[in-house]
Design a protein around this motif. Sequence first.
Motif, PDB file in Angstrom:
ATOM      1  N   GLU A  25      12.608 -15.859   2.582  1.00 23.16           N
ATOM      2  CA  GLU A  25      13.553 -16.413   3.551  1.00 23.16           C
ATOM      3  C   GLU A  25      14.598 -15.360   3.918  1.00 23.16           C
ATOM      4  O   GLU A  25      14.889 -14.460   3.128  1.00 23.16           O
ATOM      5  CB  GLU A  25      14.253 -17.632   2.949  1.00 23.16           C
ATOM      6  CG  GLU A  25      13.340 -18.811   2.662  1.00 23.16           C
ATOM      7  CD  GLU A  25      12.854 -19.478   3.936  1.00 23.16           C
ATOM      8  OE1 GLU A  25      13.578 -19.419   4.947  1.00 23.16           O
ATOM      9  OE2 GLU A  25      11.742 -20.035   3.930  1.00 23.16           O
ATOM     10  N   TRP A 100      23.039 -22.796  -7.361  1.00 26.01           N
ATOM     11  CA  TRP A 100      22.133 -21.902  -8.062  1.00 26.01           C
ATOM     12  C   TRP A 100      22.892 -20.602  -8.307  1.00 26.01           C
ATOM     13  O   TRP A 100      23.772 -20.230  -7.521  1.00 26.01           O
ATOM     14  CB  TRP A 100      20.904 -21.562  -7.227  1.00 26.01           C
ATOM     15  CG  TRP A 100      20.084 -22.685  -6.679  1.00 26.01           C
ATOM     16  CD1 TRP A 100      19.816 -22.932  -5.361  1.00 26.01           C
ATOM     17  CD2 TRP A 100      19.354 -23.684  -7.407  1.00 26.01           C
ATOM     18  NE1 TRP A 100      18.997 -24.014  -5.223  1.00 26.01           N
ATOM     19  CE2 TRP A 100      18.693 -24.501  -6.467  1.00 26.01           C
ATOM     20  CE3 TRP A 100      19.205 -23.970  -8.772  1.00 26.01           C
ATOM     21  CZ2 TRP A 100      17.889 -25.572  -6.831  1.00 26.01           C
ATOM     22  CZ3 TRP A 100      18.415 -25.042  -9.139  1.00 26.01           C
ATOM     23  CH2 TRP A 100      17.759 -25.832  -8.182  1.00 26.01           C
ATOM     24  N   LYS A 218      23.085 -24.951  -2.928  1.00 24.15           N
ATOM     25  CA  LYS A 218      21.838 -25.694  -3.133  1.00 24.15           C
ATOM     26  C   LYS A 218      21.367 -26.445  -1.891  1.00 24.15           C
ATOM     27  O   LYS A 218      20.168 -26.665  -1.717  1.00 24.15           O
ATOM     28  CB  LYS A 218      22.013 -26.703  -4.271  1.00 24.15           C
ATOM     29  CG  LYS A 218      21.867 -26.136  -5.662  1.00 24.15           C
ATOM     30  CD  LYS A 218      21.917 -27.273  -6.672  1.00 24.15           C
ATOM     31  CE  LYS A 218      21.600 -26.795  -8.065  1.00 24.15           C
ATOM     32  NZ  LYS A 218      21.566 -27.924  -9.022  1.00 24.15           N
ATOM     33  N   GLU A 219      22.298 -26.830  -1.051  1.00 29.17           N
ATOM     34  CA  GLU A 219      21.926 -27.616   0.128  1.00 29.17           C
ATOM     35  C   GLU A 219      21.199 -26.778   1.179  1.00 29.17           C
ATOM     36  O   GLU A 219      20.511 -27.312   2.043  1.00 29.17           O
ATOM     37  CB  GLU A 219      23.170 -28.254   0.757  1.00 29.17           C
ATOM     38  CG  GLU A 219      23.819 -29.326  -0.111  1.00 29.17           C
ATOM     39  CD  GLU A 219      24.952 -30.022   0.620  1.00 29.17           C
ATOM     40  OE1 GLU A 219      24.918 -30.050   1.876  1.00 29.17           O
ATOM     41  OE2 GLU A 219      25.870 -30.524  -0.046  1.00 29.17           O
ATOM     42  N   TYR A 220      21.352 -25.463   1.111  1.00 28.70           N
ATOM     43  CA  TYR A 220      20.818 -24.610   2.169  1.00 28.70           C
ATOM     44  C   TYR A 220      19.868 -23.522   1.664  1.00 28.70           C
ATOM     45  O   TYR A 220      19.250 -22.826   2.488  1.00 28.70           O
ATOM     46  CB  TYR A 220      21.967 -23.948   2.938  1.00 28.70           C
ATOM     47  CG  TYR A 220      22.929 -24.945   3.542  1.00 28.70           C
ATOM     48  CD1 TYR A 220      22.655 -25.559   4.755  1.00 28.70           C
ATOM     49  CD2 TYR A 220      24.105 -25.298   2.874  1.00 28.70           C
ATOM     50  CE1 TYR A 220      23.530 -26.484   5.307  1.00 28.70           C
ATOM     51  CE2 TYR A 220      24.989 -26.231   3.416  1.00 28.70           C
ATOM     52  CZ  TYR A 220      24.692 -26.818   4.629  1.00 28.70           C
ATOM     53  OH  TYR A 220      25.569 -27.734   5.165  1.00 28.70           O
ATOM     54  N   THR A 222      16.654 -22.626  -1.122  1.00 28.54           N
ATOM     55  CA  THR A 222      15.663 -23.217  -2.014  1.00 28.54           C
ATOM     56  C   THR A 222      15.673 -22.538  -3.379  1.00 28.54           C
ATOM     57  O   THR A 222      16.078 -21.372  -3.519  1.00 28.54           O
ATOM     58  CB  THR A 222      14.247 -23.093  -1.420  1.00 28.54           C
ATOM     59  OG1 THR A 222      13.881 -21.692  -1.364  1.00 28.54           O
ATOM     60  CG2 THR A 222      14.170 -23.706  -0.039  1.00 28.54           C
ATOM     61  N   HIS A 223      15.197 -23.283  -4.348  1.00 21.61           N
ATOM     62  CA  HIS A 223      15.028 -22.760  -5.707  1.00 21.61           C
ATOM     63  C   HIS A 223      14.143 -21.513  -5.685  1.00 21.61           C
ATOM     64  O   HIS A 223      14.414 -20.521  -6.370  1.00 21.61           O
ATOM     65  CB  HIS A 223      14.414 -23.857  -6.582  1.00 21.61           C
ATOM     66  CG  HIS A 223      14.237 -23.482  -8.016  1.00 21.61           C
ATOM     67  ND1 HIS A 223      13.164 -22.736  -8.471  1.00 21.61           N
ATOM     68  CD2 HIS A 223      14.992 -23.773  -9.119  1.00 21.61           C
ATOM     69  CE1 HIS A 223      13.250 -22.578  -9.777  1.00 21.61           C
ATOM     70  NE2 HIS A 223      14.348 -23.199 -10.196  1.00 21.61           N
ATOM     71  N   GLN A 224      13.089 -21.547  -4.874  1.00 20.44           N
ATOM     72  CA  GLN A 224      12.155 -20.433  -4.801  1.00 20.44           C
ATOM     73  C   GLN A 224      12.810 -19.158  -4.279  1.00 20.44           C
ATOM     74  O   GLN A 224      12.537 -18.052  -4.772  1.00 20.44           O
ATOM     75  CB  GLN A 224      10.953 -20.802  -3.914  1.00 20.44           C
ATOM     76  CG  GLN A 224       9.942 -19.683  -3.710  1.00 20.44           C
ATOM     77  CD  GLN A 224       9.279 -19.235  -4.999  1.00 20.44           C
ATOM     78  OE1 GLN A 224       9.324 -19.938  -6.011  1.00 20.44           O
ATOM     79  NE2 GLN A 224       8.648 -18.066  -4.958  1.00 20.44           N
ATOM     80  N   THR A 225      13.708 -19.291  -3.294  1.00 22.00           N
ATOM     81  CA  THR A 225      14.391 -18.117  -2.757  1.00 22.00           C
ATOM     82  C   THR A 225      15.255 -17.451  -3.815  1.00 22.00           C
ATOM     83  O   THR A 225      15.264 -16.223  -3.964  1.00 22.00           O
ATOM     84  CB  THR A 225      15.256 -18.509  -1.543  1.00 22.00           C
ATOM     85  OG1 THR A 225      14.401 -18.950  -0.488  1.00 22.00           O
ATOM     86  CG2 THR A 225      16.089 -17.341  -1.051  1.00 22.00           C
TER      87      THR A 225
END
Length: 268
Positions: A25, A100, A218-220, A222-225
């Motif tokens: 991203e 995060w 966290k709202e914008y 992702t965990h993966q990013t």
Amino acid sequence: MKSRCIQLLLLVQLLFCPVTKANAEPLQVLFHEFAPHSYLSQSGKAQGILVELVEQVCKEWAGPCEVSIRPNRRAQFLFDTGEVPARFLAWNPDRAKTMWFSVPLVQTEYGFFSLKSYPITELSQLAKSTVGVYGPSNTARSLNLQKQKLLDAKLIPFDTEVYVRGNELPLKMLQKKRFHAYYANREGGYFYAAKIGLKDLNFFSADRQIYYSIAFNKEYVTHQTVRQFNQLFAAMLLQGKLDTIYTKWHAKPAYLDPAMYQEMNIPY
């Protein structure tokens, strides 16, 4: 030895969970004026160890990646609204409930700066005194914990004088004996003291495990990013690609036991 063991553990984890660069991203990271970790040079260029570390990661980020500096309150607004959903912050448990975090980029400490004519060498000396601090900030939060220690010891706590910028102004006030001590990040305090020629300083460490990281909304994001960012940073660190930056700023990487990652909301 301990840091070497953690390096080996990270290497093993990377071998089994290789860094994923595909479909990364776009990444925007905000910093605020907090020298020497992040600040603007006289020519207006962003610099500082944290800025340069993230800029280096950006060079290997698969998608667009941008670093910028804004005033602290503006940076907070842009972060909260998701316009720029990643920014430099010190890790603390309250923030970790809603954000995060990256792996720590730098470990530092907070403490009390005082004049050598009246050196602070133990917390009890600050009972019934006044302490300056930059806030609102993680530094001010840490100072409140020191105040609680005095209360727990049945001592009258210090008063707090809050400054909205953690620059040379609070140190000028300390030099003029406006208050008894200034509570600040160790490197930052010495950096701004040097700017005003203040050498007559004593530093009493109070909070040694402060981790400077990148926080992600966290709202914008992702965990993966965040996981991709952390794995890329760890890989570059192990490959020695960040060594020159740490050497330039006379710093060392912050090695944190990976067993703590989940508890600290650090995707990995």
